[in-house]
Design an enzyme around this catalytic site. Structure first.
Site, mmCIF file in Angstrom:
data_model
loop_
_atom_site.group_PDB
_atom_site.id
_atom_site.type_symbol
_atom_site.label_atom_id
_atom_site.label_comp_id
_atom_site.label_asym_id
_atom_site.label_seq_id
_atom_site.Cartn_x
_atom_site.Cartn_y
_atom_site.Cartn_z
ATOM 1 N N ARG A 23 6.163 -4.109 -4.786
ATOM 2 C CA ARG A 23 6.941 -4.315 -6.073
ATOM 3 C C ARG A 23 6.062 -5.332 -6.984
ATOM 4 N NH1 ARG A 23 12.608 -3.513 -6.338
ATOM 5 N NH2 ARG A 23 12.910 -1.463 -5.257
ATOM 6 N N ARG A 27 9.732 -7.474 -12.009
ATOM 7 C CA ARG A 27 10.413 -8.670 -13.153
ATOM 8 C C ARG A 27 10.176 -10.002 -13.090
ATOM 9 N NH1 ARG A 27 16.314 -5.936 -11.517
ATOM 10 N NH2 ARG A 27 14.872 -5.977 -9.549
ATOM 11 N N ARG A 36 9.944 -4.387 -20.792
ATOM 12 C CA ARG A 36 11.438 -3.771 -20.282
ATOM 13 C C ARG A 36 12.541 -4.143 -21.224
ATOM 14 N NH1 ARG A 36 15.233 -2.420 -18.733
ATOM 15 N NH2 ARG A 36 16.541 -2.498 -16.799
ATOM 16 N N ASP A 72 9.425 5.064 -9.435
ATOM 17 C CA ASP A 72 10.396 4.750 -8.437
ATOM 18 C C ASP A 72 10.306 5.805 -7.280
ATOM 19 O OD1 ASP A 72 12.579 2.699 -8.456
ATOM 20 O OD2 ASP A 72 13.421 4.247 -7.562
ATOM 21 N N TYR A 149 20.090 7.659 -0.538
ATOM 22 C CA TYR A 149 20.304 7.433 -1.922
ATOM 23 C C TYR A 149 21.066 8.873 -2.491
ATOM 24 C CZ TYR A 149 17.967 3.074 -2.375
ATOM 25 O OH TYR A 149 17.714 1.732 -2.129
HETATM 26 O O1 CP3 Z 1 5.528 -1.673 -6.025
HETATM 27 C C1 CP3 Z 1 5.440 -1.481 -7.338
HETATM 28 O O2 CP3 Z 1 5.375 -2.515 -7.986
HETATM 29 C C2 CP3 Z 1 5.477 -0.236 -7.953
HETATM 30 C C3 CP3 Z 1 6.730 0.167 -8.442
HETATM 31 C C4 CP3 Z 1 7.943 0.501 -7.529
HETATM 32 C C5 CP3 Z 1 9.368 0.259 -8.157
HETATM 33 N N1 CP3 Z 1 10.211 0.498 -7.115
HETATM 34 C C6 CP3 Z 1 9.657 -0.305 -9.290
HETATM 35 C C7 CP3 Z 1 10.969 -0.561 -9.781
HETATM 36 C C8 CP3 Z 1 8.097 0.871 -6.439
HETATM 37 C C9 CP3 Z 1 6.980 1.147 -5.281
HETATM 38 C C10 CP3 Z 1 9.441 0.956 -5.811
HETATM 39 C C11 CP3 Z 1 9.968 1.622 -4.740
HETATM 40 C C12 CP3 Z 1 11.592 1.787 -4.494
HETATM 41 N N2 CP3 Z 1 12.472 1.945 -5.458
HETATM 42 C C13 CP3 Z 1 11.817 1.626 -3.268
HETATM 43 C C14 CP3 Z 1 11.328 1.443 -1.910
HETATM 44 C C15 CP3 Z 1 10.719 0.006 -1.746
HETATM 45 C C16 CP3 Z 1 11.715 -1.061 -1.479
HETATM 46 O O3 CP3 Z 1 11.601 -1.987 -2.391
HETATM 47 O O4 CP3 Z 1 12.284 -0.981 -0.501
HETATM 48 C C17 CP3 Z 1 13.344 1.652 -3.504
HETATM 49 C C18 CP3 Z 1 14.365 1.476 -2.361
HETATM 50 C C19 CP3 Z 1 13.897 1.940 -4.938
HETATM 51 C C20 CP3 Z 1 15.002 2.172 -5.476
HETATM 52 C C21 CP3 Z 1 15.314 1.085 -6.451
HETATM 53 N N3 CP3 Z 1 14.563 1.010 -7.594
HETATM 54 C C22 CP3 Z 1 16.091 0.004 -6.280
HETATM 55 C C23 CP3 Z 1 17.010 -0.304 -4.847
HETATM 56 C C24 CP3 Z 1 15.847 -0.743 -7.318
HETATM 57 C C25 CP3 Z 1 16.629 -2.144 -7.570
HETATM 58 C C26 CP3 Z 1 17.276 -2.334 -8.506
HETATM 59 C C27 CP3 Z 1 17.646 -3.898 -8.913
HETATM 60 O O5 CP3 Z 1 17.999 -4.048 -10.231
HETATM 61 O O6 CP3 Z 1 17.195 -4.676 -8.400
HETATM 62 C C28 CP3 Z 1 14.981 -0.338 -8.198
HETATM 63 C C29 CP3 Z 1 14.713 -0.526 -9.744
HETATM 64 C C30 CP3 Z 1 13.140 -0.811 -9.788
HETATM 65 N N4 CP3 Z 1 12.196 -0.160 -9.123
HETATM 66 C C31 CP3 Z 1 12.615 -1.939 -10.397
HETATM 67 C C32 CP3 Z 1 11.372 -1.853 -10.433
HETATM 68 C C33 CP3 Z 1 10.101 -2.870 -11.196
HETATM 69 C C34 CP3 Z 1 13.452 -3.049 -11.319
HETATM 70 C C35 CP3 Z 1 13.977 -2.316 -12.291
HETATM 71 C C36 CP3 Z 1 14.074 -3.344 -13.571
HETATM 72 O O7 CP3 Z 1 13.060 -3.492 -14.198
HETATM 73 O O8 CP3 Z 1 15.473 -3.312 -14.211
#
Ligand code: CP3
Length: 344
Positions: A23, A27, A36, A72, A149
């Site tokens: 990740r 943010r 964003r 994602d 999911y």
């Molecule tokens: O690693 C990286 O930087 C690459 C980008 C990446 C994102 N999501 C960007 C993201 C990767 C590899 C993921 C994978 C992902 N997404 C997973 C598996 C990895 C893990 O962390 O367990 C899962 C379970 C998701 C599903 C998902 N997407 C969730 C549960 C959320 C969180 C929601 C929240 O508000 O916390 C996301 C959103 C997300 N994915 C963000 C980012 C940068 C934040 C969104 C935003 O900018 O508002």
């Protein structure tokens, strides 16, 4: 190219341990938040210029040894017609979760060159912009994690609907996992063809299963993917959070690297995995709330526990939190770079 990451994945000799953060494009970076603020999350994922720009940010600003494409895991369900919205402070939400056999029968296999073309465009654009500075990582969710999911319809604490399906309609669940496995395999192959140098499978929720169910409903499907995918030697990383009970089994599925979370001692992980595959991990991501000196101390401790030699890709044990100070992320990366040569 700085190919320390690719070398360590293959357990080839390196002069220091490579480091990146799950990740890392996110943010905690003000530069990410600035973009964003102008585009919602899905628009960012689907606009290659924006995805590419935020992918490069941690390379330029934090100095990591690999880029991971901004996207994602939920783009696969989306490409299968199971659409989600990223709801502020709630996370991903699906309007029509998958709960019946009929819904599963009707699901298509995702075609990466059509409904996921925007990811391929983001990869090739990013590859060009990186100009061989560091390798580029593609990724997917695991079939099990994607299924949770799609079935729950959002994040979950108990995974009630998924486990109900596992118990009461295991054949239906297996049909869903089969379709997801095919989609994931094609998707990872397409990412490698589009410019990814390595791929990671995120099995974020594998650890919610009892060990024998983990092997049947999560690990077996990842084994199918890894053992059938065309990848021409490109490294595959498998990360099952919370599945340290099965490290030996995970190390046997044919991946090059096993990711480990922070709930296992790195010495123990290396002992269990032995020389079979490389290990990625595993600092507790909350340690980035600690002082820079505390962060460095923990980095040194993990390096010591891994011990001498190659086969370690330094990372956090899960994704970086959105509110850690950027300077602490920088100190984490700097500490790995400065302290690890002593171990090679
Ligand atoms: O690693 C990286 O930087 C690459 C980008 C990446 C994102 N999501 C960007 C993201 C990767 C590899 C993921 C994978 C992902 N997404 C997973 C598996 C990895 C893990 O962390 O367990 C899962 C379970 C998701 C599903 C998902 N997407 C969730 C549960 C959320 C969180 C929601 C929240 O508000 O916390 C996301 C959103 C997300 N994915 C963000 C980012 C940068 C934040 C969104 C935003 O900018 O508002």
């Amino acid at each position: 190219m700085n190919d320390l990451f690719l070398k360590a994945c293959k357990r080839a000799d390196v002069e220091r341990t490579p480091v990146w953060m799950m990740r890392q494009a996110g943010r905690y970076l003000p530069e990410y938040r600035a973009i964003r603020a102008k585009a919602d999350f899905k628009t960012m994922c689907k606009t290659p210029e924006l995805a590419s720009e935020v992918t490069l940010q941690p390379v330029d600003l934090v100095g990591v040894d690999a880029a991971i494409i901004f996207s994602d895991i939920l783009v696969i369900p989306d490409a299968m017609g199971v659409h989600f919205e990223m709801v502020e402070s709630k996370g991903p939400t699906f309007a029509n979760p998958i709960r019946t056999r009929e819904q599963i029968h009707d699901l298509p296999i995702a075609d990466p060159e059509k409904s996921l073309k925007y990811v391929m465009d983001a990869l090739s654009m990013t590859k060009r912009a990186l100009n061989r500075r560091v390798p580029l990582i593609g990724f997917s969710g695991s079939p099990w994690t994607l299924a949770t999911y799609m079935i729950e319809g959002s994040g979950s604490k108990d995974f009630k609907y998924t486990k109900q399906m596992m118990l009461n309609d295991p054949e239906g669940l297996k049909e869903l996992l089969d379709k997801l496995s095919k989609s994931v395999r094609l998707y990872l192959e397409a990412q490698l063809a589009a410019g990814a140098d390595a791929v990671q499978i995120f099995d974020t929720w594998g650890g919610t299963l009892a060990p024998d169910y983990y092997r049947r409903f999560s690990l077996d499907y990842m084994f199918n993917i890894v053992s059938t995918m065309h990848r021409d030697g490109s490294p595959v990383i498998v990360f099952s959070k919370g599945a340290n009970h099965s490290l030996r089994e995970i190390a046997e599925i044919g991946a090059d690297v096993v990711g480990v979370d922070w709930t296992i001692d790195m010495a123990d992980a290396r002992y269990k995995i032995g020389e079979r595959v490389a290990i990625q991990g595993n600092m507790d991501p909350s340690f980035l709330y600690g002082s820079p000196s505390k962060i460095r101390e923990e980095v040194k401790s993990i390096l010591r526990k891994f011990g001498k030699g190659t086969g370690h890709v330094f990372n956090l044990g899960h994704g970086i939190f959105p509110d850690v100070p950027v300077d602490h992320a920088k100190e984490f990366v700097r500490a790995v770079k400065e302290e690890s040569p002593a171990f090679h």
